[in-house]
Design an enzyme around this catalytic site. Structure first.
Site, mmCIF file in Angstrom:
data_model
loop_
_atom_site.group_PDB
_atom_site.id
_atom_site.type_symbol
_atom_site.label_atom_id
_atom_site.label_comp_id
_atom_site.label_asym_id
_atom_site.label_seq_id
_atom_site.Cartn_x
_atom_site.Cartn_y
_atom_site.Cartn_z
ATOM 1 N N GLU A 1 0.830 -1.203 0.000
ATOM 2 C CA GLU A 1 0.000 0.000 0.000
ATOM 3 C C GLU A 1 0.865 1.254 0.000
ATOM 4 O OE1 GLU A 1 -3.423 2.032 2.903
ATOM 5 O OE2 GLU A 1 -2.357 0.212 3.519
ATOM 6 N N GLU B 1 -12.216 2.398 5.279
ATOM 7 C CA GLU B 1 -11.171 2.728 6.236
ATOM 8 C C GLU B 1 -11.213 4.238 6.511
ATOM 9 O OE1 GLU B 1 -6.586 1.242 6.985
ATOM 10 O OE2 GLU B 1 -7.026 2.370 5.175
#
Length: 285
Positions: free
Chosen positions: A163, A264
């Site tokens: 990520e 998120e």
């Protein structure tokens, strides 16, 4: 203009599959209460950061979390490998000479837990640059650590994802944009001879960076292993900021992404507000 842009028509966002992030949406609750809280909000799937204090939790702590997921009836679809103290600024341990062993020590627990619970994706944060350590040394250490994770994951049929994190919040993080994250994933695949290291595409971080999200989706769609979302700049729910999520969901679908989308974002802890954008976007299996 690419052919995908010429043919693109925004799709109904109900085609997306949403998973609640237990660590940020429900981080105010005790760990074992979070799966049931997500289920009560209507979610069939969840994701989470590393849920234990250390890399090798005792069997009791592992078993009780498995029981909580099973009793809530939610599917775990993504989980971080140990990343350190996220709230204190840690962004992964795997490239740190002093702490990479903690990452390596977590691999067997993470792979076993994911395999038993049907979780297909393990997210590995690459870590921050460290004073007194060369960039090459950290990069090589990252590849070595990820080589171990990818080989263990391959034996269980899992994917390791990398990520990018935006430069505003993590200026020293090793992977500051999509291209850098994908390049490291490709380097790991070349080192392992496997193809199970991919890209976790967090649209919040790419938006916060000011990256051209439609263009990066077109470049890297085939490498996306998992997607996460929040709006920019405040990391709130979709619709609270600048990103055009109906358009981005449509583009993901048009590029063939049919995986889960992790929520998120920072909650206000009022379900009428946190999930006011979800009635037409119901979570589904």
């Amino acid at each position: 203009m690419s052919s995908i842009d010429e043919e693109y028509v925004p799709m109904n966002t109900a085609s997306m599959r949403f998973a609640a992030n237990l660590s940020i949406l429900y981080g105010h609750l005790p760990l074992l209460e979070r799966p049931a809280a997500a289920a009560s909000a209507g979610f069939a799937a969840v994701e989470m950061w590393w849920p234990w204090d250390g890399p090798e939790p005792d069997d009791r702590n592992v078993d009780t979390l498995e029981d909580a997921l099973e009793q809530a009836g939610v599917q775990l679809v993504a989980m971080n490998l140990i990343e350190g103290d996220m709230r204190a600024g840690d962004r992964g341990l795997l490239s740190s000479p002093a702490r990479a062993q903690r990452f390596r020590d977590c691999i067997d627990t993470a792979v076993g837990f994911a395999e038993r619970n049907g979780c297909p994706v393990l997210n590995a944060l690459a870590g921050n640059r460290e004073a007194g350590v060369s960039a090459d040394e950290q990069y090589n250490l990252a590849v070595e650590s990820l080589w171990l994770a990818a080989n263990a994951a391959q034996r269980a049929g899992l994917v390791v994802a990398l990520e990018a994190i935006n430069r505003h919040e993590a200026p020293h993080y090793l992977l500051g944009d999509a291209d850098t994250a994908v390049a490291l994933a490709d380097a790991v695949n070349a080192a392992t001879g496997l193809n199970n290291t991919g890209f976790l595409c967090d649209l919040y971080h790419h938006g916060r960076n000011g990256e051209d999200i439609p263009a990066l989706l077109a470049r890297h769609a085939a490498r996306i292993a998992h997607v996460q979302i929040a709006d920019t700049p405040g990391r709130g729910r979709p619709g609270s900021g600048e990103l055009d999520y109906p358009d981005l969901f449509g583009r993901l679908a048009a590029h063939g992404y049919d995986g889960w989308v992790g929520l998120e974002y920072e909650p206000v802890r009022n379900a009428d507000i946190d999930f006011d954008w979800l009635p037409s976007l119901r979570p589904r299996i």
